[in-house]
Design a protein around this motif. Structure first.
Motif, short mmCIF file in Angstrom:
data_model
loop_
_atom_site.label_atom_id
_atom_site.label_comp_id
_atom_site.label_asym_id
_atom_site.label_seq_id
_atom_site.Cartn_x
_atom_site.Cartn_y
_atom_site.Cartn_z
N TYR A 191 99.73 28.06 61.32
CA TYR A 191 99.52 27.62 60.65
C TYR A 191 99.96 28.25 59.32
O TYR A 191 99.63 29.49 59.63
CB TYR A 191 98.54 27.16 60.05
CG TYR A 191 97.97 25.98 61.73
CD1 TYR A 191 97.98 24.92 62.55
CD2 TYR A 191 96.52 26.27 62.93
CE1 TYR A 191 97.99 24.87 63.29
CE2 TYR A 191 96.40 26.13 63.56
CZ TYR A 191 96.96 24.49 63.46
OH TYR A 191 96.63 24.35 65.09
N THR A 192 100.37 27.72 58.02
CA THR A 192 100.95 28.07 57.25
C THR A 192 99.66 28.01 56.01
O THR A 192 100.21 28.17 54.63
CB THR A 192 102.77 27.77 57.08
OG1 THR A 192 103.13 26.87 57.09
CG2 THR A 192 103.50 28.64 57.58
N PHE A 193 99.03 26.92 56.16
CA PHE A 193 98.68 26.58 54.26
C PHE A 193 97.03 25.78 55.25
O PHE A 193 97.35 25.25 55.76
CB PHE A 193 99.95 25.15 54.40
CG PHE A 193 99.29 24.29 53.22
CD1 PHE A 193 99.33 25.51 51.68
CD2 PHE A 193 98.57 23.52 53.18
CE1 PHE A 193 98.91 24.67 50.28
CE2 PHE A 193 97.67 23.11 51.30
CZ PHE A 193 98.57 23.79 50.09
N ALA A 195 96.42 29.33 52.35
CA ALA A 195 96.51 30.44 52.49
C ALA A 195 94.91 31.13 53.15
O ALA A 195 94.90 31.92 54.08
CB ALA A 195 96.80 31.11 51.28
N PRO A 198 93.57 28.39 56.69
CA PRO A 198 95.02 27.78 57.32
C PRO A 198 94.97 26.35 58.54
O PRO A 198 93.98 27.29 59.22
CB PRO A 198 96.65 28.61 57.59
CG PRO A 198 95.14 30.29 57.95
CD PRO A 198 94.36 30.22 57.02
N ARG A 201 100.74 23.78 59.50
CA ARG A 201 102.21 23.81 59.96
C ARG A 201 102.73 23.34 58.88
O ARG A 201 103.41 22.26 59.70
CB ARG A 201 103.02 24.77 60.73
CG ARG A 201 104.12 25.09 60.90
CD ARG A 201 104.15 26.23 62.16
NE ARG A 201 104.46 25.03 63.47
CZ ARG A 201 105.72 25.05 63.99
NH1 ARG A 201 107.06 25.16 63.07
NH2 ARG A 201 106.32 23.94 64.96
N HIS A 236 100.32 29.15 50.37
CA HIS A 236 101.12 29.83 51.55
C HIS A 236 100.85 30.76 51.91
O HIS A 236 100.84 32.08 51.88
CB HIS A 236 102.07 28.87 51.79
CG HIS A 236 102.47 27.31 51.38
ND1 HIS A 236 103.14 26.06 52.07
CD2 HIS A 236 101.84 26.54 50.06
CE1 HIS A 236 102.93 25.48 51.29
NE2 HIS A 236 102.38 25.81 49.99
#
Length: 250
Positions: A191-193, A195, A198, A201, A236
Motif C-alpha cells: 500500500y502506498t497511500f 503515508a 496506508p 495501492r 505518499h
C-alpha cells in the motif's frame, strides 16, 4: 525481507536497474527526509509526481536531485508536475515533456518522458499523474499507452500516481497493455497511500514485455529507509522496482 538486487551491468550488456516512483507533494513537507529516502533507495531512475511547478521550481528540483545524488532528466512545470531524475549511469538519448488535453475546471496533467541507455540496454521512461476524474483518467491511460508506443523503443517503464486502485478500469487498461510490476514480483509492502496508515495501492510501476521484474514494492525495511522519514517526506509512499533490461543490440 529478501534484499532487492543492486544495479549492475552484465557482460552481455544487459542491465539490472532500480526505478523509484514517488509523489513528492510539491516538496511541501520535509525535503531533507525526502532526499534521504530517495538516496537510500539508490535508484538509477526516479519517476516523480507533483514536482514543484511554480516559483523557482527548477532550483527546488535541482536541490532535491543534488541532495539525492542524482541529476534532472526532464519534466517539472513543463510537464504539469511529473518529472524524471537519473543517476550518472544513464546516458540520455532524448527527452520530451507532454501536456495532456485540459478539461475546463480541472488540473492540467502531463507526462515526463525520456529515452535513455544504461549499460547495453535502451529504455523508454515515462512518469505520470492521472486525473481524479474516472472518465478523464481512463482517457489519459490511453494517451499514455499511445505515447509509449510512439517512442520508438522496444522496452519501456512507466510509473506514477494513478489515483486508482487495482481493479479499476484505468488500472486494468494499463495492465492490459503493460505488466504491473507489483503483481509480477511483489517485494516490500504493497500500500502506498496515505503515508500515515496506508490502506490502498494507487501508485504503480509498469513495464513492457521483455523486461524481467526482480522485485517491486514500498521499500519499508530497506536499509537506510527510516519509517519516520517515509512519513515526514510526503503524503505518499514510494514504489521501488528492480528490473533486468535486455541488451538492445543497436
Amino acid at each position: 525481507m529478501e534484499p532487492l538486487p543492486n544495479s549492475r551491468t552484465e557482460p552481455d550488456g544487459s542491465a539490472v536497474i532500480r526505478v523509484l516512483s514517488y509523489n513528492i507533494r510539491s516538496m511541501r513537507d520535509d525535503t531533507a527526509a525526502l532526499a534521504r529516502v530517495i538516496a537510500a533507495c539508490d535508484p538509477d531512475l526516479v519517476l516523480l509526481q507533483e514536482a514543484p511547478r511554480f516559483f523557482r521550481w527548477r532550483k527546488k528540483l535541482a536541490r532535491l536531485a543534488a541532495a539525492s545524488g542524482l541529476v534532472i532528466l526532464s519534466g517539472g512545470a513543463t510537464a504539469a508536475g511529473p518529472a524524471l531524475l537519473c543517476s550518472l549511469r544513464a546516458t540520455v538519448e532524448r527527452t520530451e515533456d507532454v501536456l495532456l488535453p485540459l478539461t475546463p475546471g480541472r488540473h492540467r496533467r502531463g507526462l515526463a518522458t525520456a529515452v535513455v541507455r544504461i549499460g547495453g540496454a535502451r529504455l523508454g521512461v515515462l512518469s505520470c499523474h492521472l486525473s481524479l476524474d474516472a472518465d478523464e483518467r481512463h482517457a489519459q491511460a490511453g494517451l499514455l499507452l499511445d505515447r509509449l508506443a510512439g517512442m520508438g523503443v522496444t522496452h519501456a517503464v512507466a510509473g506514477g500516481d494513478l489515483n486508482e486502485r487495482p481493479g479499476g478500469r484505468t488500472f486494468r487498461r494499463l495492465g492490459d497493455g503493460l505488466r504491473d510490476c507489483w503483481t509480477a514480483a511483489p517485494w516490500g509492502s504493497e500500500y502506498t497511500f496515505p503515508a500515515f496508515g496506508p490502506d490502498r495501492r494507487i501508485d504503480a510501476v509498469f513495464v513492457t514485455e521483455g523486461i524481467e521484474v526482480l522485485g517491486c514494492g514500498v521499500p519499508l525495511g530497506l536499509p537506510g529507509v527510516a519509517e519516520d522519514d517515509l512519513r515526514a517526506a510526503t503524503d505518499h509512499l514510494p514504489v521501488l522496482t528492480a528490473l533486468r533490461l535486455p541488451a538492445s543490440g543497436d
